[in-house]
Enzyme design. Structure first.
Site, PDB file in Angstrom:
ATOM      1  CD  GLU A   1      -8.916   1.233   7.931  1.00 44.66           C
ATOM      2  OE1 GLU A   1      -8.692  -0.025   8.554  1.00 44.66           O
ATOM      3  OE2 GLU A   1      -8.164   2.234   8.051  1.00 44.66           O
TER       4      GLU A   1
ATOM      5  CG  ASP B   1      -8.596  -1.739  12.201  1.00 42.95           C
ATOM      6  OD1 ASP B   1      -7.729  -2.164  11.851  1.00 42.95           O
ATOM      7  OD2 ASP B   1      -9.236  -0.725  11.974  1.00 42.95           O
TER       8      ASP B   1
ATOM      9  CG  ASP C   1      -0.291  -0.506   2.454  1.00 51.17           C
ATOM     10  OD1 ASP C   1       1.013  -0.311   2.366  1.00 51.17           O
ATOM     11  OD2 ASP C   1      -1.110  -0.732   3.470  1.00 51.17           O
TER      12      ASP C   1
ATOM     13  CG  HIS D   1      -6.182  -2.560   9.130  1.00 53.24           C
ATOM     14  ND1 HIS D   1      -6.481  -1.347   9.758  1.00 53.24           N
ATOM     15  CD2 HIS D   1      -5.024  -2.200   8.784  1.00 53.24           C
ATOM     16  CE1 HIS D   1      -5.076  -0.571   9.868  1.00 53.24           C
ATOM     17  NE2 HIS D   1      -4.375  -1.260   9.055  1.00 53.24           N
TER      18      HIS D   1
HETATM   19  C1  GLP Z   1      -0.767   0.149   8.404  1.00 53.79           C
HETATM   20  C2  GLP Z   1      -0.484  -0.493   7.302  1.00 53.79           C
HETATM   21  C3  GLP Z   1      -0.595  -1.948   7.741  1.00 53.79           C
HETATM   22  C4  GLP Z   1       0.037  -2.214   8.706  1.00 53.79           C
HETATM   23  C5  GLP Z   1      -0.447  -1.780   9.904  1.00 53.79           C
HETATM   24  C6  GLP Z   1       0.072  -1.915  11.264  1.00 53.79           C
HETATM   25  O1  GLP Z   1      -2.269   0.363   8.598  1.00 53.79           O
HETATM   26  N1  GLP Z   1      -1.043  -0.020   6.011  1.00 53.79           N
HETATM   27  O2  GLP Z   1       0.054  -2.506   6.217  1.00 53.79           O
HETATM   28  O3  GLP Z   1      -0.148  -3.706   9.174  1.00 53.79           O
HETATM   29  O4  GLP Z   1      -0.437  -0.174   9.813  1.00 53.79           O
HETATM   30  O5  GLP Z   1       1.206  -1.374  11.312  1.00 53.79           O
HETATM   31  P1  GLP Z   1       2.344  -1.573  12.710  1.00 53.79           P
HETATM   32  O6  GLP Z   1       3.167  -2.571  12.573  1.00 53.79           O
HETATM   33  O7  GLP Z   1       3.235  -0.257  12.685  1.00 53.79           O
HETATM   34  O8  GLP Z   1       1.660  -1.926  13.833  1.00 53.79           O
END
Ligand code: GLP
Length: 264
Positions: free
Chosen positions: A148, A141, A72, A143
């Site tokens: 989402e 959450d 993304d 995702h």
């Molecule tokens: C963002 C990214 C996700 C990632 C999430 C959690 O939403 N788009 O791909 O998994 O953050 O991030 P973290 O690993 O910093 O908790």
């Protein structure tokens, strides 16, 4: 679904990096037959990238014949912005390894036609024959990428509006000011991730414990989009002890027992 539980962030990072490196080495990729790797950003994969870089420096792995697709990217932030996913990937991974620039694919959140950009991304993945292994993280959450809660579990790469929860969770990267967090992003779909031959999801820390419970112990549900992994033929969740705090003792014991002999 395989659940691999290790003590902490460092141990899950090492396990995951070694698993990925072994997959690539066993595949023995060539220019004509490259290994296709899907990659995430976020704090979860940084330790894995560190270990892969260490393995590269030790001559244990090469990325010369690896093609990557990132999950993304935010819409409308410069690639040079320290919080852009282009910048992140370069900082933590790509600038330290031997991957050719032309093998790196990241969605362009500044494209003039965002829908077209997403369609072409799907086409590119198809053209290289699909993704061999997709590594991902998980939002609090539940995702995956930026899919989402409520995203279709068949979704493909597209523009997505971020939830208030995600915007608040990511404000820590934008001077703790949620107003500075982009409100939309381009993201691969849940279906795009699930099409990969193999999917590994990293889950670390207590703030992911509820999500892990939903994804492991409850049903497939579009409100916790990583739960789609239950339907995948080769899904692996790699989590640390803290992330398992909301699982039942029986669930943890069961998966720990299965993994005792470990690996492959
Ligand atoms: C963002 C990214 C996700 C990632 C999430 C959690 O939403 N788009 O791909 O998994 O953050 O991030 P973290 O690993 O910093 O908790």
């Amino acid at each position: 679904m395989r659940i691999v539980i290790h003590e902490n962030y460092l141990s899950i990072s090492k396990w995951t990096a070694h698993y990925i490196a072994k997959k690539i080495n066993d595949f023995a990729p060539t220019k004509e037959n490259p290994f296709i790797l899907g990659l995430p950003t976020g704090s979860s994969p940084i330790g894995t990238y560190d270990e892969l870089v260490a393995m590269y420096n030790a001559g244990e792995i090469s990325f010369k014949n690896v093609i990557t697709f990132n999950m993304d990217e935010y819409v409308n932030i410069a690639e040079t912005h320290p919080e852009s996913y282009h910048y992140f990937m370069n900082k933590y991974f790509f600038s330290h390894i031997d991957i050719p620039k032309e093998n790196i694919n990241i969605l362009d959140g500044n494209a003039s036609d965002l829908d077209k950009e997403c369609e072409e991304y799907e086409e590119k993945i198809k053209k290289v024959g699909g993704i061999n292994l997709f590594l991902g993280g998980i939002g609090p959450d539940g995702h995956i990428a930026f899919n989402e809660p409520g995203s279709s579990l068949n979704s493909r790469t597209r523009v997505k509006t971020l939830t208030h929860d995600t915007i608040l969770a990511n404000a820590r990267f934008f001077d703790n000011d949620h107003k500075k967090v982009p409100k939309t992003a381009l993201t691969v779909g849940v279906g795009t991730v699930m099409d990969a031959d193999e999917v590994i999801i990293l889950v670390s820390g207590y703030n992911k414990a509820t999500a892990l419970k939903k994804v492991v112990e409850e049903g497939v549900n579009h409100m916790w989009t990583v739960s789609a992994l239950q339907m995948h033929k080769k899904g692996i969740i790699v989590c640390d002890d803290e992330a398992t705090m909301d699982l039942t003792v029986g669930t943890v014991k069961y998966f720990k027992d299965i993994e005792k002999g470990d690996i492959e």
